[in-house]
Design an enzyme around this catalytic site. Structure first.
Site, PDB file in Angstrom:
ATOM      1  N   HIS A   1     -39.534  32.110   1.362  1.00  0.00           N
ATOM      2  CA  HIS A   1     -39.603  33.387   2.078  1.00  0.00           C
ATOM      3  C   HIS A   1     -38.302  34.204   1.979  1.00  0.00           C
ATOM      4  O   HIS A   1     -38.328  35.388   1.654  1.00  0.00           O
ATOM      5  CB  HIS A   1     -39.902  33.159   3.565  1.00  0.00           C
ATOM      6  CG  HIS A   1     -41.169  32.410   3.830  1.00  0.00           C
ATOM      7  ND1 HIS A   1     -42.300  32.571   3.065  1.00  0.00           N
ATOM      8  CD2 HIS A   1     -41.502  31.512   4.789  1.00  0.00           C
ATOM      9  CE1 HIS A   1     -43.263  31.791   3.544  1.00  0.00           C
ATOM     10  NE2 HIS A   1     -42.799  31.137   4.590  1.00  0.00           N
TER      11      HIS A   1
ATOM     12  N   ASP B   1     -38.316  24.770   3.464  1.00  0.00           N
ATOM     13  CA  ASP B   1     -39.444  25.363   4.177  1.00  0.00           C
ATOM     14  C   ASP B   1     -39.370  26.892   4.185  1.00  0.00           C
ATOM     15  O   ASP B   1     -40.398  27.566   4.126  1.00  0.00           O
ATOM     16  CB  ASP B   1     -39.454  24.835   5.629  1.00  0.00           C
ATOM     17  CG  ASP B   1     -40.663  25.292   6.420  1.00  0.00           C
ATOM     18  OD1 ASP B   1     -41.788  25.134   5.911  1.00  0.00           O
ATOM     19  OD2 ASP B   1     -40.491  25.813   7.545  1.00  0.00           O
TER      20      ASP B   1
ATOM     21  N   HIS C   1     -46.531  34.092   2.254  1.00  0.00           N
ATOM     22  CA  HIS C   1     -47.135  35.104   3.124  1.00  0.00           C
ATOM     23  C   HIS C   1     -46.140  36.181   3.552  1.00  0.00           C
ATOM     24  O   HIS C   1     -46.541  37.250   3.986  1.00  0.00           O
ATOM     25  CB  HIS C   1     -47.851  34.469   4.318  1.00  0.00           C
ATOM     26  CG  HIS C   1     -46.946  33.960   5.400  1.00  0.00           C
ATOM     27  ND1 HIS C   1     -46.299  32.759   5.320  1.00  0.00           N
ATOM     28  CD2 HIS C   1     -46.590  34.480   6.590  1.00  0.00           C
ATOM     29  CE1 HIS C   1     -45.581  32.568   6.414  1.00  0.00           C
ATOM     30  NE2 HIS C   1     -45.734  33.605   7.207  1.00  0.00           N
TER      31      HIS C   1
ATOM     32  N   LYS D   1     -47.368  27.111  -0.130  1.00  0.00           N
ATOM     33  CA  LYS D   1     -46.047  26.544  -0.282  1.00  0.00           C
ATOM     34  C   LYS D   1     -45.916  25.336   0.654  1.00  0.00           C
ATOM     35  O   LYS D   1     -46.676  25.277   1.617  1.00  0.00           O
ATOM     36  CB  LYS D   1     -44.962  27.576   0.036  1.00  0.00           C
ATOM     37  CG  LYS D   1     -45.081  28.160   1.453  1.00  0.00           C
ATOM     38  CD  LYS D   1     -43.782  28.655   1.977  1.00  0.00           C
ATOM     39  CE  LYS D   1     -42.992  27.596   2.661  1.00  0.00           C
ATOM     40  NZ  LYS D   1     -43.429  27.265   4.030  1.00  0.00           N
TER      41      LYS D   1
ATOM     42  N   ARG E   1     -61.621  16.145   5.550  1.00  0.00           N
ATOM     43  CA  ARG E   1     -62.189  14.791   5.560  1.00  0.00           C
ATOM     44  C   ARG E   1     -63.061  14.540   6.786  1.00  0.00           C
ATOM     45  O   ARG E   1     -63.936  13.691   6.759  1.00  0.00           O
ATOM     46  CB  ARG E   1     -61.067  13.760   5.491  1.00  0.00           C
ATOM     47  CG  ARG E   1     -60.601  13.573   4.056  1.00  0.00           C
ATOM     48  CD  ARG E   1     -59.586  12.493   3.942  1.00  0.00           C
ATOM     49  NE  ARG E   1     -58.481  12.749   4.846  1.00  0.00           N
ATOM     50  CZ  ARG E   1     -57.347  12.055   4.855  1.00  0.00           C
ATOM     51  NH1 ARG E   1     -57.197  11.047   4.038  1.00  0.00           N
ATOM     52  NH2 ARG E   1     -56.387  12.341   5.689  1.00  0.00           N
TER      53      ARG E   1
ATOM     54  N   GLU F   1     -36.852  31.972  14.580  1.00  0.00           N
ATOM     55  CA  GLU F   1     -38.050  31.591  15.333  1.00  0.00           C
ATOM     56  C   GLU F   1     -37.634  30.973  16.660  1.00  0.00           C
ATOM     57  O   GLU F   1     -36.596  30.309  16.731  1.00  0.00           O
ATOM     58  CB  GLU F   1     -38.855  30.556  14.546  1.00  0.00           C
ATOM     59  CG  GLU F   1     -39.341  31.061  13.211  1.00  0.00           C
ATOM     60  CD  GLU F   1     -40.206  30.022  12.517  1.00  0.00           C
ATOM     61  OE1 GLU F   1     -41.406  29.998  12.775  1.00  0.00           O
ATOM     62  OE2 GLU F   1     -39.663  29.233  11.729  1.00  0.00           O
TER      63      GLU F   1
ATOM     64  N   LYS G   1     -46.348  40.853   4.329  1.00  0.00           N
ATOM     65  CA  LYS G   1     -45.999  41.522   5.598  1.00  0.00           C
ATOM     66  C   LYS G   1     -45.790  43.015   5.335  1.00  0.00           C
ATOM     67  O   LYS G   1     -45.246  43.416   4.310  1.00  0.00           O
ATOM     68  CB  LYS G   1     -44.755  40.881   6.224  1.00  0.00           C
ATOM     69  CG  LYS G   1     -45.064  39.461   6.741  1.00  0.00           C
ATOM     70  CD  LYS G   1     -43.956  38.904   7.584  1.00  0.00           C
ATOM     71  CE  LYS G   1     -44.169  37.434   7.897  1.00  0.00           C
ATOM     72  NZ  LYS G   1     -44.833  37.149   9.141  1.00  0.00           N
TER      73      LYS G   1
ATOM     74  N   LYS H   1     -35.235  27.285  13.573  1.00  0.00           N
ATOM     75  CA  LYS H   1     -36.210  27.067  14.650  1.00  0.00           C
ATOM     76  C   LYS H   1     -35.451  27.036  15.970  1.00  0.00           C
ATOM     77  O   LYS H   1     -34.276  26.697  16.005  1.00  0.00           O
ATOM     78  CB  LYS H   1     -36.908  25.718  14.467  1.00  0.00           C
ATOM     79  CG  LYS H   1     -37.557  25.559  13.101  1.00  0.00           C
ATOM     80  CD  LYS H   1     -39.046  25.699  13.191  1.00  0.00           C
ATOM     81  CE  LYS H   1     -39.718  25.591  11.843  1.00  0.00           C
ATOM     82  NZ  LYS H   1     -40.773  26.583  11.638  1.00  0.00           N
TER      83      LYS H   1
HETATM   84  C1  BG6 Z   1     -44.092  28.970   7.200  1.00  0.00           C
HETATM   85  C2  BG6 Z   1     -43.172  27.833   7.533  1.00  0.00           C
HETATM   86  O1  BG6 Z   1     -44.149  29.183   5.818  1.00  0.00           O
HETATM   87  O2  BG6 Z   1     -43.638  30.153   7.847  1.00  0.00           O
HETATM   88  C3  BG6 Z   1     -43.079  27.641   9.033  1.00  0.00           C
HETATM   89  O3  BG6 Z   1     -43.651  26.658   6.907  1.00  0.00           O
HETATM   90  C4  BG6 Z   1     -42.700  28.929   9.714  1.00  0.00           C
HETATM   91  O4  BG6 Z   1     -42.148  26.625   9.356  1.00  0.00           O
HETATM   92  C5  BG6 Z   1     -43.605  30.061   9.267  1.00  0.00           C
HETATM   93  O5  BG6 Z   1     -42.847  28.737  11.117  1.00  0.00           O
HETATM   94  C6  BG6 Z   1     -43.114  31.394   9.804  1.00  0.00           C
HETATM   95  O6  BG6 Z   1     -44.056  32.398   9.524  1.00  0.00           O
HETATM   96  P1  BG6 Z   1     -44.155  33.704  10.426  1.00  0.00           P
HETATM   97  O7  BG6 Z   1     -45.118  34.581   9.704  1.00  0.00           O
HETATM   98  O8  BG6 Z   1     -44.635  33.258  11.764  1.00  0.00           O
HETATM   99  O9  BG6 Z   1     -42.774  34.260  10.493  1.00  0.00           O
END
Ligand code: BG6
Length: 495
Positions: A239, A234, A177, A147, A51, A215, A181, A344
C-alpha cells in the site's frame, strides 16, 4: 452529484475464502452497493467457496446478517441481491465437490468469470491448478490475487510462476485496495488534470513528502497471519509503496494500464537501497503495548496474539509499526525525502499524503507578521476523504499585516454530497471489465520485494527487538526523532 454508474457485463464471481473476514466485511458489501446502484445485472452470480459445510441458504443467511447494516432501508434490494448469491463447499487440496463446481460454472458459459482468491497464498497454486484442470481459465476468465503475494521476492516469484502457468498475466489481477481509494484516483486527476501542480512537482520546489497510514485497531483476529508478516510486509511493501509511486511517477502518456504501470515501475526501480549499512538510521520498528485507544483500554500485541492462538507466546519480534525515510534516485526527486509511517493501535485512524513545498526564498514581511509556513498539499484518503491546499494569506481586518496559514479545503463528502464508495466497489467491477490499470503487474510486485527484502534482512541480522510504544500514541519516540533529525516534523495537524 457523483458520476452515474454504468452496468457491467453479466459475470460469475467466485470468492475462495467466501466465509472469511475480507469476503464478509468488504467484498459482499461492495457488491451489494454496486447492485443497488444498478451496475450488476440479472444473470450474474456470486458464489462463495470455503471448506465449511454450508449450503446456499446457510451462506445467504450469513451474508444477510453481515449486510443488514448496509441494507437498513432496502430489504427488497437485499432479497434480490441474495438471489444472486450461492455457496459451494470445496477444499483446494481435496477432489470432493470440484466436478459439481465445474458443472455449475458451465451453466452460464457466456458470463465473465472472476475467481477471487481471498485465501492464504499457500493455496493460490492448488486452486489455480484445479481451475486449469477444468478449463475454467479459458476465455473471459480472470483471477484476483489478494496481497501479500509471497513473503519475499523468492516466494513471490514461485507464486507468480505457478499462477502464471494457468492464467496469463493479462488475466491476473493483483489487488492493492489502496489504489481503488477515491483520493488516490484524485491524485491522478490533480496532478495530470491541472496545469498548476506539475511545474512545481519536483526537487526544486518540494521539500519532502510524508505518507502516513495510521490505524487505531490492533491485529484483532488476524494474529497468526500478522505475526508471520509484520507491518513492512503487510502495509509498506504494497500500500505505502503504491501511494509513493502515484505521487512520484512521471506523467504517463495515457491512462492505459501499461502506461501507468510502466511509470510506477520506474519509481520502484529508482528507490535507493536500504540495507544493513543504513537501516539503523533510516528505519524504525515498533510494537504496541497495552494502552488506551479511542477511549478504551486495549491489550498489547502479545496479549492480542495469545487471545487467538492455542500456543501461547511470551514475545514476538514482529513489528506493528514502521517509520522510514525513503529516497528516489532520479532527476525529479534527488534529495527529497519520502517519510513513510504506518502502524496499528496508533492515536488516530488517518491515512494521508502530505506534499510539503519549500519555503519562499526570501521573506518581505516583518517579524510581527508572524511566521511564514510552508505550503502543503494534503491528500486525505480516510476518514473524510478530501484535499487541502495550505496557503498563507493576510489575516483579514484592519491593523498591521499579519499572516495566517489557512487551507483551501475540498472535502469530497461536502463537495459531492454523497457517501464515497469503498475501494473494493471500483476494483471488483474493474476486474469484471478487464481493466487492470489499478492492479499490480508482476514486475511491480517483484520490484517492491527487491526493495523490501534488504530491509527485512538488515532487521533480522541486527536482531534488535521492535521498540515498544503505548497503544493510542503515535508510535515509538524514535519515529519522531527520525524526521526531527532532518529539522522536520510529522504532520499531525488534522484540523
Ligand atoms: C490490509 C492490511 O491490506 O489493509 C490490514 O492487511 C490493514 O492489516 C488494512 O488493516 C487497512 O485497510 P484500510 O482500507 O482499512 O485502510
Amino acid at each position: 452529484m457523483t458520476a452515474p454508474a454504468q452496468p457491467v457485463d453479466t459475470f460469475d464471481l467466485v470468492i475462495f475464502g467466501g466465509t472469511g473476514d475480507l469476503a464478509v466485511r468488504k467484498l459482499l458489501p461492495a457488491l451489494f452497493h454496486r447492485f443497488v446502484d444498478g451496475q450488476i445485472q440479472a444473470g450474474s452470480r456470486i458464489i462463495g467457496v470455503a471448506r465449511e459445510a454450508l449450503d446456499d441458504d446457510g451462506y445467504r443467511a450469513q451474508i444477510r446478517s453481515a449486510l443488514n447494516g448496509a441494507a437498513d432501508s432496502q430489504p427488497a434490494k437485499l432479497d434480490a441481491f441474495l438471489k444472486l448469491v450461492g455457496y459451494r463447499p470445496l477444499d483446494a487440496r481435496k477432489d470432493d465437490g470440484w466436478d459439481d463446481f465445474a458443472k455449475l460454472m458451465a451453466e452460464q458459459p457466456d458470463n465473465v468469470r472472476v475467481f477471487y482468491l481471498s485465501t492464504s497464498p499457500e493455496l493460490f497454486v492448488d486452486i489455480c491448478q484445479r481451475l486449469g484442470h477444468y478449463g475454467l481459465n479459458k476465455g473471459e476468465s480472470r483471477v484476483v490475487l489478494e496481497k501479500p503475494i509471497g513473503h519475499d521476492l523468492a516466494s513471490a516469484n514461485r507464486i507468480n510462476d505457478d499462477v502464471g502457468s494457468v492464467f496469463a498475466e493479462s488475466q491476473t489481477f493483483r489487488i492493492d485496495h489502496y489504489l481503488g481509494k477515491e483520493t488516490v484516483q484524485n491524485l491522478l486527476a490533480l496532478r495530470f488534470g491541472n496545469a498548476l501542480f506539475e511545474p512545481l512537482w519536483n526537487a526544486g520546489h518540494i521539500d519532502h513528502v510524508q505518507i502516513t497510514v495510521a490505524e487505531t485497531l490492533g491485529v484483532g483476529r488476524r494474529g497468526p497471519y500478522y505475526d508471520h508478516a509484520g507491518a513492512l510486509r503487510d502495509m509498506v511493501q504494497n500500500h505505502l509503496l503504491q501511494l509513493l509511486c502515484m505521487v512520484a511517477m512521471e506523467p504517463p502518456a495515457s491512462l492505459s494500464p501499461n502506461a501507468v504501470r510502466d511509470e510506477k515501475l520506474k519509481v520502484l526501480h529508482a528507490l535507493k537501497t536500504i540495507d544493513d549499512s543504513n537501516a539503523a538510521q533510516l528505519t524504525v520498528r515498533g510494537q504496541y503495548r497495552a494502552g488506551v485507544a479511542e477511549g478504551q483500554s486495549v491489550p498489547g500485541y502479545i496479549e492480542d496474539l495469545n487471545n487467538d492462538s492455542k500456543t501461547k507466546v511470551q514475545k514476538s519480534n514482529t513489528e506493528t509499526f514502521v517509520a522510514l525515510k525513503a529516497e528516489i534516485g532520479n532527476w525529479r526527486w534527488a534529495g527529497v525525502p519520502f517519510y513513510l509511517r504506518t502502524g496499528k493501535r496508533l492515536a488516530e485512524r488517518v491515512s494521508e499524503i502530505v506534499v510539503a513545498f519549500k519555503p519562499v526564498p526570501h521573506s518581505i514581511f516583518s517579524a510581527s507578521a508572524g511566521p511564514l509556513a510552508q505550503n502543503r498539499l494534503v491528500l486525505r484518503l480516510q476518514p473524510d476523504e478530501g484535499v487541502k491546499l495550505w496557503l498563507t494569506i493576510k489575516h483579514p481586518g484592519p491593523g498591521g499585516l499579519r499572516l495566517r496559514h489557512v487551507p483551501l479545503d475540498m472535502s469530497f463528502a461536502e463537495a459531492f454530497g454523497a457517501q464515497q464508495s469503498d475501494a473494493y466497489e471500483r476494483l471488483l467491477l474493474d476486474v469484471v471489465r478487464g481493466n487492470p490499470t489499478l492492479f499490480m503487474r508482476r514486475d511491480e510486485v517483484e520490484a517492491a520485494w527487491r526493495w523490501a527484502d534488504p530491509i527485512l534482512a538488515a532487521w533480522a541480522a541486527g536482531g534488535e527487538a521492535p521498540r515498544p510504544y503505548t497503544a493510542g500514541t503515535w508510535g515509538p519516540s524514535s519515529a519522531v526523532a527520525l524526521i526531527e533529525r532532518d529539522g522536520r516534523t510529522w504532520d499531525e495537524d488534522n484540523e
